[in-house]
Structures are given as structure tokens and as C-alpha cells.
Scaffold this motif. Structure first.
Motif, PDB file in Angstrom:
ATOM      1  N   THR A 145      10.296  -1.527   5.975  1.00  0.00           N
ATOM      2  CA  THR A 145       9.364  -0.121   6.448  1.00  0.00           C
ATOM      3  C   THR A 145       9.180   0.618   5.233  1.00  0.00           C
ATOM      4  OG1 THR A 145      11.439   0.857   7.137  1.00  0.00           O
ATOM      5  CG2 THR A 145      10.010  -0.269   8.762  1.00  0.00           C
ATOM      6  N   ARG A 146       9.343   0.447   3.855  1.00  0.00           N
ATOM      7  CA  ARG A 146       9.092   1.193   2.794  1.00  0.00           C
ATOM      8  C   ARG A 146       7.663   1.148   2.367  1.00  0.00           C
ATOM      9  NH1 ARG A 146      14.943  -0.112   0.168  1.00  0.00           N
ATOM     10  NH2 ARG A 146      16.181   0.950   1.278  1.00  0.00           N
ATOM     11  N   ASP A 147       7.070   2.083   2.101  1.00  0.00           N
ATOM     12  CA  ASP A 147       5.721   2.055   1.815  1.00  0.00           C
ATOM     13  C   ASP A 147       5.371   1.135   0.461  1.00  0.00           C
ATOM     14  OD1 ASP A 147       5.172   3.773   3.331  1.00  0.00           O
ATOM     15  OD2 ASP A 147       5.102   5.564   2.193  1.00  0.00           O
ATOM     16  N   GLU A 148       6.170   1.288  -0.648  1.00  0.00           N
ATOM     17  CA  GLU A 148       5.846   0.517  -1.588  1.00  0.00           C
ATOM     18  C   GLU A 148       5.896  -1.271  -1.283  1.00  0.00           C
ATOM     19  OE1 GLU A 148      10.112   1.627  -2.321  1.00  0.00           O
ATOM     20  OE2 GLU A 148       8.260   2.405  -1.537  1.00  0.00           O
ATOM     21  N   HIS A 149       7.081  -1.458  -0.409  1.00  0.00           N
ATOM     22  CA  HIS A 149       7.102  -3.008  -0.062  1.00  0.00           C
ATOM     23  C   HIS A 149       5.812  -3.347   0.861  1.00  0.00           C
ATOM     24  CE1 HIS A 149      11.711  -2.709  -0.625  1.00  0.00           C
ATOM     25  NE2 HIS A 149      11.065  -2.673  -1.603  1.00  0.00           N
ATOM     26  N   ALA A 150       5.293  -2.428   1.716  1.00  0.00           N
ATOM     27  CA  ALA A 150       4.407  -2.730   2.747  1.00  0.00           C
ATOM     28  C   ALA A 150       2.971  -2.787   1.974  1.00  0.00           C
ATOM     29  CB  ALA A 150       4.191  -1.490   3.818  1.00  0.00           C
ATOM     30  N   GLU A 151       2.743  -2.061   0.883  1.00  0.00           N
ATOM     31  CA  GLU A 151       1.633  -2.213   0.204  1.00  0.00           C
ATOM     32  C   GLU A 151       1.589  -3.256  -0.867  1.00  0.00           C
ATOM     33  OE1 GLU A 151      -2.170  -0.945  -1.366  1.00  0.00           O
ATOM     34  OE2 GLU A 151      -1.061  -0.119   0.435  1.00  0.00           O
ATOM     35  N   ALA A 152       2.787  -3.555  -1.285  1.00  0.00           N
ATOM     36  CA  ALA A 152       2.796  -4.988  -2.243  1.00  0.00           C
ATOM     37  C   ALA A 152       2.176  -6.148  -1.406  1.00  0.00           C
ATOM     38  CB  ALA A 152       4.006  -5.135  -2.683  1.00  0.00           C
ATOM     39  N   GLY A 153       2.664  -6.263   0.061  1.00  0.00           N
ATOM     40  CA  GLY A 153       2.159  -7.092   0.884  1.00  0.00           C
ATOM     41  C   GLY A 153       0.790  -7.532   1.009  1.00  0.00           C
ATOM     42  N   ALA A 154       0.364  -5.997   1.319  1.00  0.00           N
ATOM     43  CA  ALA A 154      -1.178  -5.940   1.592  1.00  0.00           C
ATOM     44  C   ALA A 154      -1.888  -6.296   0.393  1.00  0.00           C
ATOM     45  CB  ALA A 154      -1.413  -4.555   1.977  1.00  0.00           C
TER      46      ALA A 154
END
Length: 456
Positions: A356-365
Motif C-alpha cells: 500500500t506504499r505509494d512508491e510500490h503502487a506507482e512502480a507497478g502502474a
């Protein structure tokens, strides 16, 4: 015991089972606390107390039991016999609650015209009988009515739904009253059946995210565990990592220290006609509790000492596809590496792992965006991807989790939320050590992945 009395609860008994397993029985507006910790114990105590009152009054009593799974009007007698009491005017449940046989459907008379036993209508004129041909008695064939095959009827018996095993319905089943499962239990069984499916030919899952620490390794391990536990053997988790992959650190080690480099060196033999199925055990590490195998990288060696080429990936995948029906590939973080890109070429189902961390979510996107532009096949993988959003931080608020989950609903075919679970933080991962809610979430994730294989 007479269970046909009105279920308006004139007897004044109401019981409530709380989510923590405790309960309260209210008799004539007087509450009696039941200090239990499991719902099944609470149910037994409710029946025992109601039966005790029924013996004193020498009559069966109604008790209305409310728990998270629903509300159940019951009748209990002094011998602790329990029956379901349908509300007045409501249809009674299917057997065994109602022993009355269903009215038999009237057999249709295949003969056209008026039914037997009724007079012909005034407008009807009986047709003249045809003269029989002299040879008709010899030529006529007896037409046997169609019958139901024994094989079909036996199959219908096998496909009958199993009774409930969970919640109040399961407790009633264990008391001898067969009850159908509720919606939640039916959904879980459906997911188990999807995961247990075997496909013609091997299938490959790639678990990806360009950011380290995003949950790729736990996702690889627990997806492999669910597929192996519910679908049987033949599942391999492969650490397809150019750098120091941690899949081997979070899983059991077998009686050797072999890695994918050892398998690569033995690939000629493993792909030969002389090879036996058990030979692959020299190179993989079996997980005795979760029943899948692990193909390790070499986490203590420098990346420069264990380079794997795209051709090596092809070779290892050929071996894995020969010995395993399902291959779950844990990936590194360098999407430009030929090893990473060749993994995508072998992939049937893409899984985006993120916290749920923003940097992980953005990397996946961003990874999904890149795959959508890579080629037509990669774009289809991205569109059909499943997102697994793990709550790695217990302090994450519900709003923070929903924001990531809702965002990925716009990007992938499905998204599954994994709740925080301390058993996922460090050390070896085992499906059986997880909380029930976490196990259910991983089953949902694996079922979503399995549904992506349909038609593949």
C-alpha cells in the motif's frame, strides 16, 4: 417433537452469538451471559440451556438464535433435539426439514385429443380407424421409451452439494440436521475448484514490480502454496533473479544446496529420454508443508558471478515445463534485463505485486504502461493482469488501502487485497501459519489467476 408451532418466539427465548465466540441467552427479558470463545461451543451451550428449561416446562421451546451468519428460529426439546422452525407462511427448507414428498407431476398423455376419462367436445369428431395392413403385425417395431443412463444418474449423485461445514449451518449439520452452505462458504468452495483445475499443458505465472520490497517474493510463495495445496503436486516457484534473490531465504532448503545454475548444467540430461521424473529433485527444494518445489538463485554470490542469459531462461523453462504443470516466477527489479524480458515471453498470466506504499503502487502502474507499449502480446498480458495489494504496514488506514485498491481496479482485470498479517513479515513463509482471513484472501488471489488461464 413438534416443530410446527408458530415461530414468533412467544416462548421469550432469544440468543445472540458474538463474533468473538461469546453469547447471551435472553429468557423473559433476563440475559444470561455465556462465556465461550468459539461459536460452536456457544451453540451447544444455547441448546443445553434451552433444553434444561424445556424439561422444566415439559414442552419444546422456540429459541431465536442470531449470529454473524444469520438468524435461525429453532425448536429444542428436553432431550436436546433441535429442529429448524420455519416462520409462519414461509416455505420450509428442503429435506430433512420436510419429510413430505413433492407432489408428482402428472404424466402427459402423448395421445392427441381429449384426455382419458373426459368426454369429447362437441366440435370434435373421432377420426375413422385405418384398416391395418396384412403385414403390419410382422413389420411393426416395438419402440422402447428413452431411459436415463446409469452413468448419468450416478454422476448426478456425485455432483450433489456437500452440506455446510462453517458457522451455524455447519453446527446444525454436525448435530445431524443437514444444511446447505451459505453464500460465503459457496464462494470459497468455488475458488477452491478454480484453483484445483488442471490445464492441458504447463502454465507460467510471472510476479512482477520494478520496485524492491513490493511483495513479489511473498506473493510468489503463497500463490504457489495455494495452487499446490488445493490442486496437487507439480508446482514450481522459480527465483528468476539476476541479483541476490531472496526466494531461497523465505522457503525451506532441501538436503542439498543446488540452484538454477546446477539445473542449467544438467539440462541436457533432464531433457533427455533417459531422465526420470524424480531426477529433478536433485536441483529443487521441496516445501514439505505447502507441497511445492523451489528453484533457487544463488543469493550469496555477486550478480556478476551468476549471469543468466535469455537463452538460459529458455533452457531452464524447457526443463521446468517438462516436470511441472505450473511455474510461478519471482522476478528481479530490472525490467531492461534480457532475463526479465524473456520471462515475459514465457508468461501466461501476469501478477502485479504491490504494497500500500505509494512508491510500490506507482512502480507497478508504470510497469503496466511499459508492457502495454512493448508489443501486442505484452499488452494483452497487462490488460489481463491480476493485482495483489498487500497491507505491509499495520498502521495503514482503511482509506489508504482503498485508494491503492481502487486505483488498480482501473488498471488490471482484477485486484485482491491481502490484509496485514504478522506471519508474512519475516522468516519462512507457510500458508498454514497465516490468519484465516489472510488465507482466504490468498485463495481469492490464486482463483483470480486461475480464471485467467481459461482459454489460454
Amino acid at each position: 417433537m413438534n416443530a410446527t408451532r408458530a415461530s414468533s418466539n412467544d416462548d421469550g427465548l432469544n440468543a445472540t452469538i458474538h463474533p468473538d465466540g461469546s453469547a447471551v441467552l435472553v429468557v423473559d427479558e433476563t440475559p444470561h451471559e455465556i462465556a465461550t470463545t468459539h461459536a460452536e461451543d456457544a451453540r451447544r451451550e444455547i441448546v443445553r440451556l434451552t433444553a434444561q428449561i424445556a424439561r422444566q416446562l415439559d414442552t419444546p421451546l422456540h429459541v431465536l438464535v442470531t449470529e454473524p451468519d444469520g438468524t435461525w428460529p429453532l425448536v429444542v426439546d428436553g432431550d436436546e433435539n433441535v429442529e429448524y422452525a420455519a416462520p409462519t407462511g414461509a416455505p420450509r427448507p428442503a429435506t430433512p426439514y420436510s419429510s413430505a414428498p413433492a407432489p408428482a407431476a402428472a404424466a402427459e398423455d402423448p395421445t392427441p385429443g381429449p384426455k382419458r376419462g373426459s368426454a369429447p367436445r362437441a366440435t370434435e369428431t373421432p377420426a375413422p380407424a385405418r384398416a391395418a395392413s396384412p403385414r403390419s403385425a410382422h413389420d411393426a417395431r416395438v419402440v422402447r421409451p428413452e431411459r436415463e443412463t446409469f452413468l448419468t444418474s450416478g454422476r448426478d449423485q456425485d455432483e450433489r452439494e456437500e452440506p455446510a461445514t462453517r458457522g451455524f449451518r455447519g453446527a446444525m449439520t454436525r448435530m445431524g440436521i443437514r444444511m446447505a452452505p451459505g453464500a460465503e462458504e459457496r464462494s470459497e468452495r468455488s475458488d477452491q475448484m478454480d484453483v484445483a483445475h488442471h490445464w492441458p499443458g504447463p502454465r507460467t505465472i510471472a510476479v512482477v514490480n520494478g520496485k524492491g520490497g513490493s511483495g513479489k517474493t511473498p506473493t510468489t510463495i503463497l500463490l504457489a502454496a495455494v495452487f499446490a495445496r488445493f490442486g496437487g503436486a507439480g508446482v514450481l516457484a522459480w527465483d528468476n533473479n539476476q541479483t541476490r534473490g531472496t526466494l531461497g531465504w523465505r522457503t525451506e532448503q532441501g538436503p542439498h544446496e543446488a540452484t538454477l545454475h546446477d539445473m542449467l548444467g544438467a539440462s541436457d540430461h533432464l531433457l533427455s529420454t533417459e531422465a526420470q521424473a524424480a531426477d529433478v529433485a536433485n536441483f529443487v527444494h521441496h516445501q514439505r508443508q505447502d507441497r511445492f518445489d523451489v528453484l533457487r538463485s544463488q543469493p550469496i554470490a555477486l550478480a556478476s558471478e551468476q549471469r543468466v542469459s535469455a537463452e538460459d531462461v529458455d533452457r531452464i523453462h524447457s526443463v521446468a515445463a517438462r516436470y511441472y504443470r505450473l511455474i510461478v516466477m519471482d522476478s528481479g527489479n530490472d525490467e531492461s534485463d534480457p532475463l526479465w524480458q524473456r520471462m515475459i515471453d514465457h508468461t501466461d498470466q501476469l501478477v502485479i505485486a504491490t504494497t500500500t506504499r505509494d512508491e510500490h503502487a506507482e512502480a507497478g502502474a508504470l510497469l503496466l504502461d511499459a508492457l502495454a507499449e512493448r508489443d501486442e502480446r505484452s499488452a494483452k498480458l497487462a490488460a489481463n493482469a491480476v493485482s495483489v495489494v498487500s497491507q505491509a504496514d499495520q498502521r495503514s488506514t482503511g482509506a489508504e488501502v482503498r485508494r491503492i485498491v481502487d486505483g488498480y481496479r482501473q488498471l488490471t482485470r482484477d485486484v485482491v487485497q491481502i490484509p496485514f498479517d504478522p506471519a508474512m513479515i519475516d522468516g519462512h513463509l507457510h500458508y498454514g501459519a497465516l490468519r484465516p482471513a489472510t488465507q482466504r484472501a490468498w485463495l481469492s488471489a490464486a482463483a483470480s489467476v486461475a480464471r485467467g488461464f481459461q482459454g489460454a
